[in-house]
Motif scaffolding. Structure first.
Motif, PDB file in Angstrom:
ATOM      1  N   THR A  44       9.659   1.514  -5.948  1.00 53.80           N
ATOM      2  CA  THR A  44       9.679   0.999  -4.568  1.00 53.80           C
ATOM      3  C   THR A  44      11.002   0.279  -4.298  1.00 53.80           C
ATOM      4  O   THR A  44      11.031  -0.926  -4.090  1.00 53.80           O
ATOM      5  N   ASN A  66       8.450   0.471   3.390  1.00 56.02           N
ATOM      6  CA  ASN A  66       7.691   1.487   2.666  1.00 56.02           C
ATOM      7  C   ASN A  66       6.686   0.844   1.718  1.00 56.02           C
ATOM      8  O   ASN A  66       5.519   1.266   1.649  1.00 56.02           O
ATOM      9  N   GLN A 301      10.209   6.584  -1.217  1.00 59.37           N
ATOM     10  CA  GLN A 301       9.544   6.925   0.031  1.00 59.37           C
ATOM     11  C   GLN A 301       8.091   6.414  -0.021  1.00 59.37           C
ATOM     12  O   GLN A 301       7.580   6.081  -1.083  1.00 59.37           O
ATOM     13  N   PRO A 302       7.390   6.363   1.120  1.00 57.93           N
ATOM     14  CA  PRO A 302       6.055   5.748   1.142  1.00 57.93           C
ATOM     15  C   PRO A 302       4.950   6.666   0.632  1.00 57.93           C
ATOM     16  O   PRO A 302       3.970   6.954   1.331  1.00 57.93           O
ATOM     17  N   ASP A 322       1.688  10.949   1.413  1.00 55.71           N
ATOM     18  CA  ASP A 322       2.627  10.147   2.198  1.00 55.71           C
ATOM     19  C   ASP A 322       1.805   9.329   3.190  1.00 55.71           C
ATOM     20  O   ASP A 322       1.207   9.879   4.113  1.00 55.71           O
TER      21      ASP A 322
END
Length: 356
Positions: A44, A66, A301-302, A322
């Motif tokens: 993260t 995110n 990315q989330p 996602d």
């Protein structure tokens, strides 16, 4: 003309910045009856604001939208997805400074009292010599000891208490679907004394199903010599380190010294390798059982890796999701193979007894 070219370049950068790096169209399928979920949070490192790598000229407060979205999704869907445990694979922060750690704590602390969770210390979360002082300040062992699921952390009597101790390596116990589990978080390139501690725990709790999260396990086999090598060089269990110097163990050494020796260990989770992104490897232990390692590093990315355990099927459905686009991830810039993002594993789940 120069001004026009500058404007076009800016618009191009903005366009590609807005293009999702994770591609997919399918929604998350319905939760099977009596299933439970273990959530893996990949690296993260998407911090923005003052003194952040992504925004070096910014004077704005530090944020990580995110990570905020990932943690919010876990909280909001805990009951619906029957989430029983959460593990972060490490590289919680991008730059090991107080500002980013404060943001990480702000978001990750919202899991407290919601679901058992563990935090793994990655190479970005400490110095190259293994000093994890800032992690310890924000997530000390004392802040977890009140939870019944927290088994404890590795300790030592050496002077350098900022290295390896005080929750840098930790263990958790939980039960789901009639199955007793032990989970262990091991710091990046964990040294021999940490592996010995982990081995003792696996032996003491041999009747529990074991899983381990460590930051570096799968990825590029040998340290790349070119930028392209981080994408295209041979992949597998890693044979190079980033932390602890001569004391540090590679993923390959950790397999030889620890992972292959314990019959209750079947699952290993890792991150670190953003340009490898997703990779899985199943090897046979000394006791004959399959041990599956799973790399999840979705370029900050989330995304979440949702492991749905389905006792009625004796299977795990691994889904990469996602949480912002609300789609299953089918492909990424470096990994177009759907089977690395969405797959199924055989995993016998007869209830365990006489747990300790």
């Amino acid at each position: 003309m120069k001004l026009l070219l500058t404007l076009l370049a800016f618009l191009c950068v903005q366009f590609f910045a807005d293009v999702p790096k994770l591609r997919g169209t399918r929604p998350l399928p319905a939760m099977p009856a009596d299933a439970f979920t273990i959530v893996i949070i990949p690296d993260t490192q998407a911090y923005h604001g003052k003194n952040c790598k992504a925004t070096p000229q910014s004077a704005d407060p530090v944020t990580n939208v995110n990570l905020e979205a990932q943690v919010r999704w876990i909280r909001e869907h805990r009951a619906e997805q029957n989430i029983v445990f959460v593990s972060h694979v490490g590289d919680i922060v991008d730059k090991n400074n107080a500002e980013q750690w404060a943001v990480a704590k702000q978001h990750l602390d919202t899991l407290r009292g919601v679901v058992p969770f563990s935090l793994t210390v990655g190479n970005h979360d400490m110095t190259s010599k293994g000093d994890a002082q800032l992690f310890q300040q924000h997530f000390p062992a004392a802040s977890f000891t009140g939870y019944p699921w927290y088994l404890g952390s590795y300790t030592h009597t050496r002077a350098e208490q900022n290295v390896s101790a005080n929750n840098v390596n930790s263990a958790q116990l939980f039960n789901a679907g009639g199955v007793d589990f032990i989970h262990i978080s091991l710091e990046c390139n964990a040294p021999d004394d940490v592996l010995a501690w982990s081995g003792d725990l696996l032996a003491k709790h041999a009747n529990r199903r074991a899983m381990i999260t460590t930051h570096m396990d799968l990825g590029i086999l040998d340290k790349p010599k070119t930028g392209e090598g981080f994408i295209h060089d041979p992949k597998g269990r890693m044979r190079w380190i980033k932390i602890h110097g001569a004391r540090g163990n590679t993923g390959d050494q950790m397999w030889e010294k620890l992972f292959r020796k314990h019959p209750n260990l079947r699952l290993i989770f890792c991150g670190d390798q953003s340009r490898v992104t997703a990779l899985k490897l199943t090897a046979t232990s000394d006791h004959g059982q399959p041990v599956t390692s799973m790399l999840s590093d979705y370029m900050s990315q989330p995304a979440l890796r949702l492991l749905r355990f389905v006792p009625a099927e004796n299977r795990i459905h691994a889904l990469t999701y996602d949480v912002v686009q609300q789609v299953l991830v089918d492909a990424t810039p470096y990994v177009h193979d759907l089977d690395q993002h969405q797959f199924t594993l055989d995993y016998p789940m007869q209830p365990s007894t006489n747990s300790r």
